[in-house]
Write an enzyme that holds these catalytic residues in place. Structure first.
Site, PDB file in Angstrom:
ATOM      1  N   TYR A  64     -25.388 -15.027   6.601  1.00 19.60           N
ATOM      2  CA  TYR A  64     -25.133 -14.849   5.376  1.00 19.60           C
ATOM      3  C   TYR A  64     -23.961 -15.555   5.352  1.00 19.60           C
ATOM      4  CZ  TYR A  64     -22.879 -12.902   1.228  1.00 19.60           C
ATOM      5  OH  TYR A  64     -22.412 -12.145   0.447  1.00 19.60           O
ATOM      6  N   LYS A 117     -11.463 -14.930   5.644  1.00 18.76           N
ATOM      7  CA  LYS A 117     -11.333 -13.454   6.517  1.00 18.76           C
ATOM      8  C   LYS A 117      -9.602 -14.256   7.155  1.00 18.76           C
ATOM      9  CE  LYS A 117     -16.042 -12.200   6.664  1.00 18.76           C
ATOM     10  NZ  LYS A 117     -16.542 -11.284   6.172  1.00 18.76           N
ATOM     11  N   ASP A 160     -20.586 -22.614  10.020  1.00 25.07           N
ATOM     12  CA  ASP A 160     -19.652 -21.083   9.071  1.00 25.07           C
ATOM     13  C   ASP A 160     -19.250 -20.139   9.970  1.00 25.07           C
ATOM     14  OD1 ASP A 160     -21.141 -18.891   6.996  1.00 25.07           O
ATOM     15  OD2 ASP A 160     -19.014 -18.735   7.626  1.00 25.07           O
TER      16      ASP A 160
HETATM   17  P1  KE4 Z   1     -16.438 -13.796   1.677  1.00 19.82           P
HETATM   18  O1  KE4 Z   1     -17.316 -14.163   0.318  1.00 19.82           O
HETATM   19  O2  KE4 Z   1     -16.821 -12.765   1.427  1.00 19.82           O
HETATM   20  O3  KE4 Z   1     -14.963 -14.164   1.609  1.00 19.82           O
HETATM   21  O4  KE4 Z   1     -17.471 -14.717   2.832  1.00 19.82           O
HETATM   22  C1  KE4 Z   1     -18.338 -14.901   2.753  1.00 19.82           C
HETATM   23  C2  KE4 Z   1     -19.218 -15.672   4.234  1.00 19.82           C
HETATM   24  C3  KE4 Z   1     -19.594 -16.031   4.429  1.00 19.82           C
HETATM   25  N1  KE4 Z   1     -19.892 -16.348   5.746  1.00 19.82           N
HETATM   26  C4  KE4 Z   1     -19.337 -15.186   6.490  1.00 19.82           C
HETATM   27  C5  KE4 Z   1     -20.302 -15.367   8.607  1.00 19.82           C
HETATM   28  C6  KE4 Z   1     -19.722 -14.007   6.568  1.00 19.82           C
HETATM   29  O5  KE4 Z   1     -19.590 -13.467   7.330  1.00 19.82           O
HETATM   30  C7  KE4 Z   1     -19.101 -13.848   4.945  1.00 19.82           C
HETATM   31  C8  KE4 Z   1     -18.752 -13.179   4.566  1.00 19.82           C
HETATM   32  N2  KE4 Z   1     -18.626 -11.524   5.109  1.00 19.82           N
HETATM   33  C9  KE4 Z   1     -19.702  -9.942   4.400  1.00 19.82           C
HETATM   34  C10 KE4 Z   1     -19.815  -8.834   5.880  1.00 19.82           C
HETATM   35  N3  KE4 Z   1     -21.353  -9.245   6.708  1.00 19.82           N
HETATM   36  C11 KE4 Z   1     -18.261  -9.304   3.938  1.00 19.82           C
HETATM   37  C12 KE4 Z   1     -18.439  -8.043   3.441  1.00 19.82           C
HETATM   38  C13 KE4 Z   1     -18.359  -7.787   1.990  1.00 19.82           C
HETATM   39  O6  KE4 Z   1     -19.626  -8.734   1.055  1.00 19.82           O
HETATM   40  O7  KE4 Z   1     -18.560  -7.373   1.671  1.00 19.82           O
END
Ligand code: KE4
Length: 440
Positions: free
Chosen positions: A144, A267, A239
């Site tokens: 993701y 994060k 990523d």
């Molecule tokens: P954000 O847009 O949520 O800050 O980041 C997206 C993203 C990009 N790349 C990786 C590897 C990620 O894990 C994420 C976001 N992680 C999720 C948890 N698996 C965020 C939690 C959520 O969507 O509420």
């Protein structure tokens, strides 16, 4: 676990927020029941609005590597706030953060701040497309990279067909430029490059996929990916939104000895405030406006509060001492040494607890990231993860929650330890797990 106030808040939230949440995974749809609402979070614990105290293994999905409300981060945000909350004018924090990231992660020659991991990944993809003048990208199922249109794509039928939308609202015309492969399959990778190599602008991946639980790259897989992308002029995007500064100061790329062309972050580098960053080779990064033709912007990019919190976090993790203390330290005081010890204790404890029951559990871990899959077979890719027993996971999740342990509310998420967790917390967690496993 009584949830009177949480339930009332959720009922109200449902009337004015889609699904009652601002991000889908928080809705507990994967585990059933209703989410609890948090009142406050300090260290390794959260307290619900109903007064329940929980040991937190979600850590706001990764940022809270130092635990919640770390005094150094709170002080940094308070001090920065006294000077204003946003300027839209270059500020010193931006230069300090860029310098720190480039020092900590050798593949970063230049870096740009943005406001989420999604934005970082979306921008990196656009940049790679602008740099290569190619449209196609390759991602891996189970990985993701945020909710950018090009990345909300699932595998087309058959290994080598271009993707189709994985979300309503994503035009097929966008998805058709995205090729999706199973992770950890070298032959599929070779075939994809043989067919599409010269058309691929970028490959983007989590070096340690942790959005389908947690599994690791097989030996040689990342090296093959680096070799194929270099040979075809394809930009390799790591990523590191989740793994950056989680698996060490150099992130997953340092742990696996990979030098990507671009990397994305989020994060931890914001200390829990909204942040994202992407960076890498100067010849690629200099294609960005205002220097080059690839447009990317953001009102709050480089926000002083987010960067004050992020800088405090990275300094607490040792990023500012790299030139003196080096990149990896084995001293007990080193945060990553402590996180490794806590992770090993948790892994050992859960494996022992699972062995004492008939419940098949695959405990997979790297550093302070972990996932317990309810399956007898090891998990190397999404298809393996999909074979896990999600009903058992659901019952395990609620059993642990009832015993004061908050795990990620989905089998397809990773758990996170922080430097605020203690060996006693782990012992309490393992005891609870042993009890719950016996009921499954
Ligand atoms: P954000 O847009 O949520 O800050 O980041 C997206 C993203 C990009 N790349 C990786 C590897 C990620 O894990 C994420 C976001 N992680 C999720 C948890 N698996 C965020 C939690 C959520 O969507 O509420």
């Amino acid at each position: 676990m009584k949830r009177t106030r949480s339930d009332a808040l959720f009922a109200e939230a449902l009337t004015c927020i889609p699904g009652g949440v601002n991000s889908p995974v928080r809705a507990f749809r994967a585990v059933g029941g209703q989410p609890f609402f948090v009142d406050r979070a300090v260290g390794a614990r959260v307290w619900t609005v109903d007064g329940d105290e929980l040991i937190d293994y979600v850590g706001t999905w990764g940022p809270a590597i130092l635990g919640h409300a770390h005094p150094r981060l709170i002080a940094a945000v308070k001090a920065a706030a006294d000077h204003g909350t946003s300027f839209g004018i270059p500020n010193p924090f931006e230069v300090h953060m860029a310098r720190l990231l480039c020092r900590a992660v050798p593949s970063l020659q230049k870096v740009r701040m943005c406001n989420s991991g999604t934005e970082a990944c979306m921008s990196a993809i656009r940049l790679a497309r602008g740099f290569t003048r190619r449209d196609k990208i390759l991602k891996f199922d189970g990985c993701y990279h945020g909710h950018g249109d090009s990345l909300l794509v699932k595998a087309g039928s058959g290994a080598l067909t271009l993707g189709h939308p994985d979300s309503a609202g994503v035009p097929a015309d966008f998805a058709k430029h995205t090729l999706v492969l199973p992770f950890n399959e070298p032959e599929a990778l070779r075939a994809a490059f043989a067919t599409y190599g010269r058309e691929l602008a970028a490959v983007i991946l989590e070096l340690v996929p942790a959005n389908a639980g947690l599994y690791l790259p097989r030996p040689g897989y990342l090296e093959l990916l680096r070799e194929l992308t270099a040979a075809h002029g394809t930009v390799l995007i790591a990523d590191e939104v989740m793994t950056g500064f989680r698996l060490g100061l150099g992130g997953a790329q340092a742990r696996f000895g990979l030098t990507p062309d671009l990397s994305t972050f989020g994060k931890i580098i914001g200390g829990g405030l909204p942040v994202g960053a992407f960076g890498g080779r100067t010849d690629i990064m200099d294609c960005l406006a205002p220097l080059g033709p690839v447009y990317q912007a953001g009102t709050l990019s480089g926000n002083p509060l987010a960067l004050a919190a992020g800088l405090a976090a990275l300094e607490e993790l040792g990023a500012a001492d790299i030139e003196t203390a080096g990149r990896t330290s084995t001293s007990e005081a080193d945060p990553y040494t402590r996180l490794e010890a806590l992770g090993a204790q948790l892994e050992e404890g859960l494996k022992t607890a699972a062995k004492s029951t008939r419940v098949p559990v695959q405990m997979q871990r790297i550093g302070s990231m972990f996932c317990a899959y309810f399956t007898a077979e090891p998990v190397h890719q999404l298809a393996d993860a999909m074979r896990s027993d999600r009903d058992r996971f659901r019952r395990f999740f609620h059993g642990m929650l009832d015993r004061g342990i908050y795990l990620a509310p989905s089998q397809f998420e990773a758990g996170f330890l922080s430097t605020a967790h203690t060996p006693t917390d782990i012992e309490q967690t393992v005891r609870a797990a042993a009890e719950v496993l016996r009921t499954l």
